[in-house]
Motif scaffolding. Structure first.
Motif, PDB file in Angstrom:
ATOM      1  N   ALA A  51      28.724  11.871  11.462  1.00 15.77           N
ATOM      2  CA  ALA A  51      29.624  12.999  11.177  1.00 15.77           C
ATOM      3  C   ALA A  51      30.774  12.582  10.266  1.00 15.77           C
ATOM      4  CB  ALA A  51      30.172  13.596  12.470  1.00 15.77           C
ATOM      5  N   GLU A  52      31.126  11.294  10.261  1.00 17.81           N
ATOM      6  CA  GLU A  52      32.279  10.812   9.501  1.00 17.81           C
ATOM      7  C   GLU A  52      31.916  10.048   8.232  1.00 17.81           C
ATOM      8  OE1 GLU A  52      33.552  12.090  13.188  1.00 17.81           O
ATOM      9  OE2 GLU A  52      32.131  10.466  12.967  1.00 17.81           O
ATOM     10  N   ILE A  53      30.635   9.913   7.973  1.00 17.98           N
ATOM     11  CA  ILE A  53      30.184   9.077   6.870  1.00 17.98           C
ATOM     12  C   ILE A  53      30.089   9.879   5.577  1.00 17.98           C
ATOM     13  CG2 ILE A  53      27.669   9.324   6.874  1.00 17.98           C
ATOM     14  CD1 ILE A  53      27.617   6.246   7.307  1.00 17.98           C
ATOM     15  N   TRP A  54      30.229   9.195   4.463  1.00 10.38           N
ATOM     16  CA  TRP A  54      30.011   9.802   3.155  1.00 10.38           C
ATOM     17  C   TRP A  54      29.390   8.776   2.220  1.00 10.38           C
ATOM     18  CZ3 TRP A  54      33.800   7.465  -0.018  1.00 10.38           C
ATOM     19  CH2 TRP A  54      34.934   6.988   0.659  1.00 10.38           C
ATOM     20  N   LEU A  55      28.490   9.263   1.391  1.00  8.11           N
ATOM     21  CA  LEU A  55      27.770   8.425   0.446  1.00  8.11           C
ATOM     22  C   LEU A  55      27.985   8.992  -0.944  1.00  8.11           C
ATOM     23  CD1 LEU A  55      25.658   6.063   0.173  1.00  8.11           C
ATOM     24  CD2 LEU A  55      23.923   7.854   0.167  1.00  8.11           C
ATOM     25  N   MET A  56      28.384   8.133  -1.867  1.00  2.00           N
ATOM     26  CA  MET A  56      28.614   8.556  -3.247  1.00  2.00           C
ATOM     27  C   MET A  56      27.829   7.650  -4.176  1.00  2.00           C
ATOM     28  SD  MET A  56      32.668   9.473  -3.196  1.00  2.00           S
ATOM     29  CE  MET A  56      32.559  10.745  -4.470  1.00  2.00           C
ATOM     30  N   GLN A  57      27.527   8.179  -5.377  1.00  2.00           N
ATOM     31  CA  GLN A  57      26.823   7.400  -6.384  1.00  2.00           C
ATOM     32  C   GLN A  57      27.520   7.581  -7.719  1.00  2.00           C
ATOM     33  OE1 GLN A  57      22.736   8.555  -7.093  1.00  2.00           O
ATOM     34  NE2 GLN A  57      22.291   6.651  -8.160  1.00  2.00           N
ATOM     35  N   LEU A  58      27.587   6.505  -8.493  1.00  2.00           N
ATOM     36  CA  LEU A  58      28.180   6.567  -9.816  1.00  2.00           C
ATOM     37  C   LEU A  58      27.318   7.435 -10.723  1.00  2.00           C
ATOM     38  CD1 LEU A  58      30.347   5.637 -11.810  1.00  2.00           C
ATOM     39  CD2 LEU A  58      28.900   3.640 -12.296  1.00  2.00           C
ATOM     40  N   ASP A  59      27.928   8.443 -11.318  1.00  2.00           N
ATOM     41  CA  ASP A  59      27.265   9.299 -12.301  1.00  2.00           C
ATOM     42  C   ASP A  59      27.653   8.751 -13.672  1.00  2.00           C
ATOM     43  OD1 ASP A  59      26.609  11.248 -14.180  1.00  2.00           O
ATOM     44  OD2 ASP A  59      27.125  12.913 -12.849  1.00  2.00           O
ATOM     45  N   HIS A  60      26.724   8.072 -14.333  1.00  2.00           N
ATOM     46  CA  HIS A  60      27.011   7.429 -15.614  1.00  2.00           C
ATOM     47  C   HIS A  60      27.367   8.439 -16.700  1.00  2.00           C
ATOM     48  CE1 HIS A  60      26.037   3.353 -14.379  1.00  2.00           C
ATOM     49  NE2 HIS A  60      25.033   3.859 -13.697  1.00  2.00           N
ATOM     50  N   ASP A  61      26.862   9.663 -16.603  1.00  2.00           N
ATOM     51  CA  ASP A  61      27.142  10.676 -17.624  1.00  2.00           C
ATOM     52  C   ASP A  61      28.620  11.038 -17.680  1.00  2.00           C
ATOM     53  OD1 ASP A  61      24.474  10.749 -18.331  1.00  2.00           O
ATOM     54  OD2 ASP A  61      24.034  12.499 -17.075  1.00  2.00           O
ATOM     55  N   VAL A  62      29.297  11.046 -16.535  1.00  2.00           N
ATOM     56  CA  VAL A  62      30.717  11.415 -16.507  1.00  2.00           C
ATOM     57  C   VAL A  62      31.613  10.238 -16.123  1.00  2.00           C
ATOM     58  CG1 VAL A  62      30.269  13.861 -16.053  1.00  2.00           C
ATOM     59  CG2 VAL A  62      30.596  12.299 -14.127  1.00  2.00           C
ATOM     60  N   GLY A  63      31.020   9.099 -15.742  1.00  2.00           N
ATOM     61  CA  GLY A  63      31.799   7.925 -15.366  1.00  2.00           C
ATOM     62  C   GLY A  63      32.575   8.099 -14.078  1.00  2.00           C
ATOM     63  N   ARG A  64      32.063   8.931 -13.170  1.00  2.00           N
ATOM     64  CA  ARG A  64      32.715   9.181 -11.880  1.00  2.00           C
ATOM     65  C   ARG A  64      31.682   9.134 -10.765  1.00  2.00           C
ATOM     66  NH1 ARG A  64      36.061  14.266 -14.240  1.00  2.00           N
ATOM     67  NH2 ARG A  64      37.693  13.019 -15.211  1.00  2.00           N
ATOM     68  N   PHE A  65      32.198   8.983  -9.562  1.00  2.00           N
ATOM     69  CA  PHE A  65      31.319   8.980  -8.396  1.00  2.00           C
ATOM     70  C   PHE A  65      31.134  10.406  -7.890  1.00  2.00           C
ATOM     71  CE2 PHE A  65      32.771   4.668  -8.623  1.00  2.00           C
ATOM     72  CZ  PHE A  65      31.694   3.919  -8.178  1.00  2.00           C
ATOM     73  N   ARG A  66      29.887  10.718  -7.520  1.00  2.00           N
ATOM     74  CA  ARG A  66      29.548  12.027  -6.952  1.00  2.00           C
ATOM     75  C   ARG A  66      29.080  11.859  -5.509  1.00  2.00           C
ATOM     76  NH1 ARG A  66      29.522  16.087 -10.296  1.00  2.00           N
ATOM     77  NH2 ARG A  66      29.270  15.684 -12.509  1.00  2.00           N
ATOM     78  N   PHE A  67      29.489  12.812  -4.679  1.00  2.00           N
ATOM     79  CA  PHE A  67      28.999  12.818  -3.307  1.00  2.00           C
ATOM     80  C   PHE A  67      27.504  13.084  -3.305  1.00  2.00           C
ATOM     81  CE2 PHE A  67      33.463  13.622  -2.350  1.00  2.00           C
ATOM     82  CZ  PHE A  67      33.650  12.903  -1.184  1.00  2.00           C
ATOM     83  N   ARG A  68      26.759  12.267  -2.590  1.00  2.00           N
ATOM     84  CA  ARG A  68      25.337  12.495  -2.360  1.00  2.00           C
ATOM     85  C   ARG A  68      25.146  13.121  -0.985  1.00  2.00           C
ATOM     86  NH1 ARG A  68      24.467  13.475  -6.844  1.00  2.00           N
ATOM     87  NH2 ARG A  68      24.425  11.838  -8.383  1.00  2.00           N
ATOM     88  N   LEU A  69      26.006  12.728  -0.059  1.00  2.78           N
ATOM     89  CA  LEU A  69      26.004  13.369   1.256  1.00  2.78           C
ATOM     90  C   LEU A  69      27.351  13.124   1.906  1.00  2.78           C
ATOM     91  CD1 LEU A  69      25.637  11.159   3.827  1.00  2.78           C
ATOM     92  CD2 LEU A  69      23.390  10.992   2.823  1.00  2.78           C
ATOM     93  N   ALA A  70      27.682  13.982   2.829  1.00  6.16           N
ATOM     94  CA  ALA A  70      28.918  13.837   3.609  1.00  6.16           C
ATOM     95  C   ALA A  70      28.668  14.423   4.982  1.00  6.16           C
ATOM     96  CB  ALA A  70      30.086  14.550   2.923  1.00  6.16           C
ATOM     97  N   GLY A  71      29.142  13.727   5.995  1.00  2.00           N
ATOM     98  CA  GLY A  71      28.987  14.187   7.364  1.00  2.00           C
ATOM     99  C   GLY A  71      29.756  15.465   7.628  1.00  2.00           C
ATOM    100  N   GLU A  72      29.420  16.085   8.732  1.00  2.00           N
ATOM    101  CA  GLU A  72      30.013  17.368   9.113  1.00  2.00           C
ATOM    102  C   GLU A  72      31.536  17.309   9.188  1.00  2.00           C
ATOM    103  OE1 GLU A  72      29.877  20.369  12.917  1.00  2.00           O
ATOM    104  OE2 GLU A  72      28.131  19.122  12.515  1.00  2.00           O
ATOM    105  N   SER A  73      32.083  16.258   9.755  1.00  2.00           N
ATOM    106  CA  SER A  73      33.547  16.145   9.865  1.00  2.00           C
ATOM    107  C   SER A  73      34.206  16.088   8.494  1.00  2.00           C
ATOM    108  CB  SER A  73      33.930  14.898  10.661  1.00  2.00           C
ATOM    109  OG  SER A  73      33.498  15.012  11.983  1.00  2.00           O
ATOM    110  N   VAL A  74      33.608  15.362   7.567  1.00  2.00           N
ATOM    111  CA  VAL A  74      34.170  15.227   6.216  1.00  2.00           C
ATOM    112  C   VAL A  74      34.106  16.570   5.491  1.00  2.00           C
ATOM    113  CG1 VAL A  74      34.008  13.985   4.030  1.00  2.00           C
ATOM    114  CG2 VAL A  74      33.463  12.808   6.171  1.00  2.00           C
ATOM    115  N   GLN A  75      32.993  17.256   5.612  1.00  2.00           N
ATOM    116  CA  GLN A  75      32.861  18.550   4.932  1.00  2.00           C
ATOM    117  C   GLN A  75      33.824  19.581   5.510  1.00  2.00           C
ATOM    118  OE1 GLN A  75      29.312  19.649   2.996  1.00  2.00           O
ATOM    119  NE2 GLN A  75      28.141  18.060   4.050  1.00  2.00           N
ATOM    120  N   THR A  76      34.082  19.511   6.808  1.00  2.90           N
ATOM    121  CA  THR A  76      35.034  20.419   7.440  1.00  2.90           C
ATOM    122  C   THR A  76      36.434  20.228   6.868  1.00  2.90           C
ATOM    123  OG1 THR A  76      33.741  20.540   9.470  1.00  2.90           O
ATOM    124  CG2 THR A  76      36.085  21.081   9.648  1.00  2.90           C
ATOM    125  N   ILE A  77      36.818  18.989   6.637  1.00  2.00           N
ATOM    126  CA  ILE A  77      38.143  18.701   6.089  1.00  2.00           C
ATOM    127  C   ILE A  77      38.331  19.388   4.740  1.00  2.00           C
ATOM    128  CG2 ILE A  77      39.575  16.852   5.103  1.00  2.00           C
ATOM    129  CD1 ILE A  77      38.235  15.105   7.416  1.00  2.00           C
TER     130      ILE A  77
END
Length: 176
Positions: A51-77
């Motif tokens: 519920a508290e975990i989040w996974l991000m991946q570097l998007d080379h096209d924009v040079g930023r990290f994008r969320f790939r998934l986020a737990g329920e608690s993180v999305q609620t925030i």
């Protein structure tokens, strides 16, 4: 002061039991490598953190990290589905830049980032908490993923976003 992860007991600096267990899991996944691969993660092995975990991946096209998934608690925030979003989509540019800098450092050094104190002060649900940010590698060994986990206590009141973001401690532990 920076300390190497090899100098640490896996749990001596972490207060939250869930984060302690997650760090031990991450360290075990390394299996001789400096950074474990994203493909090694098994959600079944970390049910206490989902519920508290989040996974991000570097998007080379924009040079930023994008969320790939986020737990329920993180999305609620954040009050929304975070999949595909960057911190620039969620926070003001200054704060997003600070966060992106931390994520970039975690992958490029590589290092583990540990934060303690006021958390989510730039949302309307500020609280007190603890966070780990750890790198993960692609199958060909590039450190392009972030495994983050934030445990925090929301105090039950809503404040306008943009409250003070000082008073917490951020420590980077280089990985050797």
């Amino acid at each position: 002061k920076f300390r190497s992860i090899s100098d640490l007991s896996p749990i001596d600096h972490i207060k939250n039991e869930g984060l302690r267990k997650l760090l031990v899991y991450w360290l075990d996944l390394r299996n001789g490598a400096s950074v474990p691969k994203r493909s090694q993660l098994d959600p079944i092995a970390i049910p206490w953190a989902l519920a508290e975990i989040w996974l991000m991946q570097l998007d080379h096209d924009v040079g930023r990290f994008r969320f790939r998934l986020a737990g329920e608690s993180v999305q609620t925030i954040f009050g929304q589905n975070l999949s595909g979003k960057t911190h620039q989509d969620l926070l003001d540019e200054e704060v997003a830049g600070i966060v992106e800098g931390k994520l970039t450092r975690v992958c490029s050094e590589p290092a583990i980032c540990h934060e303690v104190g006021p958390i989510y002060t730039n949302t309307n649900r500020p609280g007190d908490g603890e966070r780990l940010i750890m790198p993960l590698a692609t199958d060909d060994g590039r450190n392009e993923f972030i495994l983050g986990c934030t445990f925090y206590d929301w105090f039950g009141y809503v404040e306008p976003a943009g409250g003070p973001s000082v008073g917490y401690t951020t420590t980077f532990y280089p990985i050797s």
